[in-house]
Design an enzyme around this catalytic site. Sequence first.
Site, PDB file in Angstrom:
ATOM      1  N   SER A 241      -8.286  36.796  -3.290  1.00  0.00           N
ATOM      2  CA  SER A 241      -7.592  36.721  -2.013  1.00  0.00           C
ATOM      3  C   SER A 241      -6.426  35.753  -2.174  1.00  0.00           C
ATOM      4  O   SER A 241      -6.278  35.089  -3.206  1.00  0.00           O
ATOM      5  CB  SER A 241      -8.537  36.206  -0.930  1.00  0.00           C
ATOM      6  N   LYS A 242      -5.593  35.652  -1.153  1.00  0.00           N
ATOM      7  CA  LYS A 242      -4.468  34.712  -1.227  1.00  0.00           C
ATOM      8  C   LYS A 242      -4.953  33.279  -1.361  1.00  0.00           C
ATOM      9  O   LYS A 242      -4.281  32.434  -1.945  1.00  0.00           O
ATOM     10  CB  LYS A 242      -3.581  34.859   0.010  1.00  0.00           C
ATOM     11  N   ARG A 243      -6.129  33.025  -0.840  1.00  0.00           N
ATOM     12  CA  ARG A 243      -6.693  31.670  -0.931  1.00  0.00           C
ATOM     13  C   ARG A 243      -7.144  31.354  -2.352  1.00  0.00           C
ATOM     14  O   ARG A 243      -7.186  30.203  -2.766  1.00  0.00           O
ATOM     15  CB  ARG A 243      -7.876  31.556   0.030  1.00  0.00           C
TER      16      ARG A 243
END
Length: 473
Positions: A241-243
């Site tokens: 994910s972007k995280r």
Amino acid sequence: MTVKTRFAPSPTGYLHIGGARTALFSWLYAKRHQGKFVLRIEDTDRERSTQEAVDVILEGMQWLGLDHDEGPFYQTERMERYKEVIQQLLDDGYAYPCYCSKEEVDAMREAQMAKKQKARYDRRCRLLKKPPLGKENIEPVIRFKTNVDGEVVINDHVKGNIVIRNEELDDLIIARSDGTPTYNLVVVIDDLDMGMTHIIRGDDHLNNTPRQINILKAMGATIPEYAHLPMILDEQGAKLSKRHGAANLLNYREEGYLPEALLNYLVRLGWSHGDQEIFSIDEMIELFELDDINKSASCINPEKLLWLNQHYIKEGDTEHIAGHLAWHMENLGINTDNGPLLSEVVKALSERAKTLVEMAQSSRYFFEDFADFDEKAAKKNFKAFALEPLKMMLERFTAISEWDGEALHQIVLHVTEELDLKLGKVAQPLRVAVTGAGMSPSIDITLELIGRERCLQRMNRAIAFIEEKTANQ
């Protein structure tokens, strides 16, 4: 044969950790074999491609030090070449116009799925000599005429031998009805024209490879070697994910990571050489081979990246680290003109700092005055007992001609002995006085780097602070 690899990102989003690893592996393989590394920007998706994304790709590659030997090339600048090849494939009988609408193709596939058949275009326009009745004014798409017999063999350096029967493949569209070419065609033309010998990319492209090989064969090209890299997963084994790594690669720079730490981290995400964990760039180049890439997916490990970063901060070249630290100081709005050399700050703080952001933040007091003393540190150390040693040190610091760490350290020791105090009772109030906080490098280095004028001013301020505090108690 000169080895030639490429990194060909699409500027429809930021360069992320998966793309950076692909770029690194391609770059390493070219360097390992004294070859050429090409940077190509695949920007034919005009609606989603942005100049901002292009700039981030170029900046990210520069920050990592993955210099290209050729390029950057832009697909939007090669449209005439693509149209030329489309016409040549039509003329040679390797492509044909298809007049079927999207609705017709969708209906065709739905009918096939209802019969539990593989959903694909049924090639109904393949043998047409002219447009069907009623479709004379329709601009057709152009499809590649895939061989219905035989098979495609991919000798993949990571996956091993992969065999795909041509009957499983569709007659893919190579040009849209407006004449613009599609991805699977332009990438083949670019790889051919640019002389690619090895295609290193993510395994999400594996389904495209047999189609692209068939187009290369139709063009009479030598087939390059392939290496399809397994995915990078998050800590739980799920898609990034972007995280967790799928965000802009330059976020790692903003968080204070050195490029060599990130490169070392990336090279170990899917490649290994025995049990070795730390690799210099030269070692990576010397040891890297495609056949050593792991077949299974890799999971990110933020703790390992932080450990590597701390290693490179401690062991790396001081001037090199100082250059990267300067970017962070500017980013934090810290003016370093009136203060010590950044290389001296790096030497002083390298044992403690895990990131360059941490180093920059904790070195602010070397360059600018602080508004307040840390409340906890002042409460513990700014008591009445601190006044006498601070005043004695202030008097002696003022008197010395050379502002030298060793001389300053001796004064601290002498005051400690004369007052029969433990070193902490003298050095710690002094540290809080000149830094505003309870932690810093050794007191002699701290004093020397802050400088005479700032130290004396801050000591006077601390003495006044303690006197006012004790008077009010």
